[in-house]
Design an enzyme around this catalytic site. Structure first.
Site, PDB file in Angstrom:
ATOM      1  N   GLU A   1       0.862  -1.204   0.000  1.00 46.42           N
ATOM      2  CA  GLU A   1       0.000   0.000   0.000  1.00 46.42           C
ATOM      3  C   GLU A   1       0.887   1.239   0.000  1.00 46.42           C
ATOM      4  O   GLU A   1       0.726   2.144   0.822  1.00 46.42           O
ATOM      5  CB  GLU A   1      -0.912  -0.013   1.231  1.00 46.42           C
ATOM      6  CG  GLU A   1      -1.681  -1.325   1.370  1.00 46.42           C
ATOM      7  CD  GLU A   1      -2.526  -1.404   2.631  1.00 46.42           C
ATOM      8  OE1 GLU A   1      -2.082  -0.900   3.678  1.00 46.42           O
ATOM      9  OE2 GLU A   1      -3.625  -1.969   2.570  1.00 46.42           O
TER      10      GLU A   1
ATOM     11  N   CYS B   1     -10.608  -0.204   7.595  1.00 45.20           N
ATOM     12  CA  CYS B   1      -9.919   1.040   7.950  1.00 45.20           C
ATOM     13  C   CYS B   1     -10.572   2.249   7.297  1.00 45.20           C
ATOM     14  O   CYS B   1     -10.748   3.288   7.930  1.00 45.20           O
ATOM     15  CB  CYS B   1      -8.444   0.962   7.584  1.00 45.20           C
ATOM     16  SG  CYS B   1      -8.120   0.680   5.838  1.00 45.20           S
TER      17      CYS B   1
HETATM   18 ZN   LIG Z   1      -8.073   2.468   4.568  1.00 42.17          ZN
END
Ligand SMILES: [Zn+2]
Length: 658
Positions: free
Chosen positions: A324, A420
């Site tokens: 990420e 998240c």
């Molecule tokens: Zn996230």
């Protein structure tokens, strides 16, 4: 609890003094209050059919000794609950709601029972691995979770005035301060996922206690120094990670954690994008509060690197799903992008703190870009479906059948086990009012054009500001000021990077160039204001054909359409009969903007023409020397944030101009 820290120049006009009332944004506020917050509350109780259990309440009850059972979810599972609590705190600040407050107090009751006698709080390490506290900061997000809990406590205190959760988290922070540091018997570490740093600055602001500021400073300054903490910790652990019990020869990758060199020496955004921008946010906070120029310089360098080299036109950051993460300058692939919603939220945090450090329009331009494009795209219009990944080009079949694109989803997904992004969107949008204005003692800066009211003290006068805005559809802005007495102060209005000029009137009379100055992208109107004064700003919103730097391979020969703060996208559903890659902009057809009331609640679309390369003669060949023929077809672009709301279909932001 002592008095809160005194406001400093550049402080935001706090959420409790701002009310959003805006044809575009009020609907999002309502969605957060009426759909997202209640829905996530149900997921915490594992009561949503078809959605993986969130475990939050059950973990709390087990940690509190009220229930027997196994810990459920990820090691950082408490952070979702914390982000929800923060969103609830913001929401209660602007929209009191006794029922929501009761639910939060009930959860705080449970949390009080789950908190350990020394102040420690973390249901994973309390239930599943007692005795293993602080043994794996690299992987286990222990201080990250703590940071989110602290942010939640501050938001809930500001929203309700209640101090119970704040006191609990002060105890936790004090305990953390006892554990970490450079003294004898202390742990000279920091977290693998930054977050505690910016949270401690908020705790300092809420309590006035400088020890929290010093602890934030410690975590920032310690990071990346020698010996490298994550390597030392890894050796102490027997070279295993949280994710694998098998010893490995591969030590933690320090750039991934932005811990390869001290933060003041960093000038390239690297590693996990969310962690990076959370850390830069704390650095900008500390640079301002401590007037720390070398830290401010590091922030400027990192800002420059992100926004001039590594940011998508949509305000997305993080080019690869591997980790990420950021990759390197100009590497901005459209179809394998990660561009996590959380990363753009973190970029907004960073931008807002840079604005507080020094009001320059470029920070607000990026803030606005990330907000109107990636963040809004992250959530469906029902508040229950989300994008974690925000690509700029999608071929739904490739998402299904090419393993390198599995992370790219063609439509928004329901709640994830690792949830998240949704609560991050909720806490940002619930606190949006805080991003509109900042002030010094005698200047009010308007960064975002969002309708609503604000109350501020300027040069000793109480001033009520009422803003109306046509954004994102038109650039008409009106600001009416009410004061008790004539008040001398400066109103600074941002001129966005998407406009080529502006028209400005006060009480209907054009403002002469001699009556204002422009500084760092803001028009400053310094004068004695009277109650009822009306400032009208017109920001021309032309359709812009944008091209990318030649180094951005992915966008060679392509253009993107931008109008106002919105980036536009083409969708397959509007261009049936061939792939979007076969379309070439037909410059002989003028582009026109039109409000389409039928499109997903109403939106301005851009219409024009394209030439579509034909597939005649290509039925059974893959390669040929034959020239391609093309036919004219209509071109239609919709705001990027609305893509993927009409079923699965191709999408692209960049398309060919040759
Ligand atoms: Zn996230």
């Amino acid at each position: 609890m002592t008095a809160a820290a005194q406001p400093k120049p550049g402080d935001p006009v706090q959420l409790r003094h701002v009310r959003i009332s805006d044809p575009f944004w009020s609907e999002y506020g309502r969605l957060i209050r009426e759909a997202v917050i209640p829905y996530q509350y149900e997921t915490f109780h594992d009561r949503v059919p078809g959605v993986e259990p969130g475990h939050a309440i059950r973990n709390l009850r087990i940690a509190a000794g009220l229930e027997k059972g196994e810990f459920g979810g990820f090691v950082f599972q408490d952070s979702d609950l914390a982000k929800w609590l923060e969103a609830a705190g913001h929401s209660l600040t602007t929209h009191p709601d006794p029922e929501l407050e009761r639910k939060v107090d009930e959860i705080i009751d449970l949390m009080a029972q789950a908190q350990q006698p020394d102040g420690y709080f973390n249901t994973y390490f309390t239930v599943k691995e007692p005795g293993k506290r602080w043994t794996n900061l690299t992987d286990c997000h222990e201080l990250y979770v703590a940071g989110h809990l602290i942010e939640a406590a501050v938001a809930y205190y500001r929203g309700t005035g209640k101090t119970r959760l704040l006191d609990m988290m002060c105890r936790f922070a004090d305990y953390i301060g006892d554990v970490f540091g450079s003294g004898e018997g202390k742990l000279p570490g920091y977290d693998g996922h930054q977050e505690i740093e910016l949270a401690l600055v908020k705790l300092y602001r809420a309590t006035g206690q400088e020890r929290y500021l010093r602890l934030a400073q410690y975590f920032i300054d310690q990071r990346g120094t020698d010996p490298k903490f994550f390597h030392e910790e890894w050796k102490r652990r027997g070279r295993i990670s949280h994710w694998s019990p098998v010893p490995s020869h591969k030590a933690p990758d320090l750039p991934y954690f932005q811990s390869h060199i001290p933060v003041r020496e960093q000038d390239q955004a690297v590693g996990h994008a969310v962690r990076a921008v959370y850390m830069y946010s704390a650095m900008a906070d500390l640079a301002r509060v401590n007037r720390d120029e070398s830290l401010a310089q590091a922030c400027r360098r990192l800002w420059h690197n992100i926004t001039r080299r590594q940011m998508y036109i949509t305000g997305g950051i993080g080019s690869t799903h591997h980790g990420e993460a950021f990759t390197f300058d100009y590497d901005l692939p459209n179809d394998t992008a990660y561009a996590e919603t959380c990363a753009s939220i973190g970029l907004i945090f960073f931008a807002s703190r840079m604005l507080r450090l020094e009001p320059k329009a470029e920070y607000a331009d990026v803030l606005e870009r990330a907000l109107y494009n990636t963040v809004l795209a992250g959530m469906a219009r029902d508040g229950q479906h989300f994008f974690y990944v925000n690509p700029l080009e999608v071929w739904p079949e490739a998402s299904r059948r090419n393993p390198g694109k599995h992370h790219v989803k063609p439509i928004r997904q329901g709640w994830f086990a690792c949830a998240c992004c949704p609560p991050n969107v909720a806490r940002l949008l619930a606190s949006l009012g805080e991003y509109v204005y900042t002030q010094t003692t005698d200047t009010l800066y308007t960064h975002l054009y969002i309708g609503g009211t604000a109350e501020v003290w300027l040069a000793g006068n109480k001033v009520a500001v009422a803003q109306e805005s046509g954004l994102p559809w038109s650039g008409q802005v009106a600001i009416r000021l009410e004061t008790n007495a004539p008040a001398p102060f400066s109103l600074a209005l941002r001129i966005p990077d998407w406009t080529d000029g502006f028209r400005l009137t006060i009480n209907g009379i054009p403002v002469a160039p001699s009556d204002f100055c422009i500084q760092d992208g803001y028009v400053h109107l310094a004068r004695t204001w009277h109650s009822g004064d009306l400032v009208q700003l017109e920001l021309p919103m032309d359709i812009r054909l944008v091209r990318a730097h030649p180094q951005v391979r992915a966008n060679a020969g392509k253009v993107a359409l931008v109008r106002g703060p919105l980036v536009y996208a083409l969708e397959g559903i509007d261009h049936e009969g061939g792939p979007l890659a076969a379309l070439v902009l037909d410059k002989s057809v003028p582009l026109a903007a039109r409000f389409d009331p039928e499109l997903l609640g109403g939106a301005v679309v851009i219409e024009g023409g394209a030439l579509r390369e034909q597939e005649d003669g290509w039925e059974d060949v893959l390669y040929s020397t034959a020239a391609k023929s093309a036919v004219p077809v209509p071109l239609r672009a919709i705001p990027y944030y609305l893509w993927g709301n009409r079923g699965e279909s191709e999408m692209t932001v960049w398309f060919r101009e040759h």
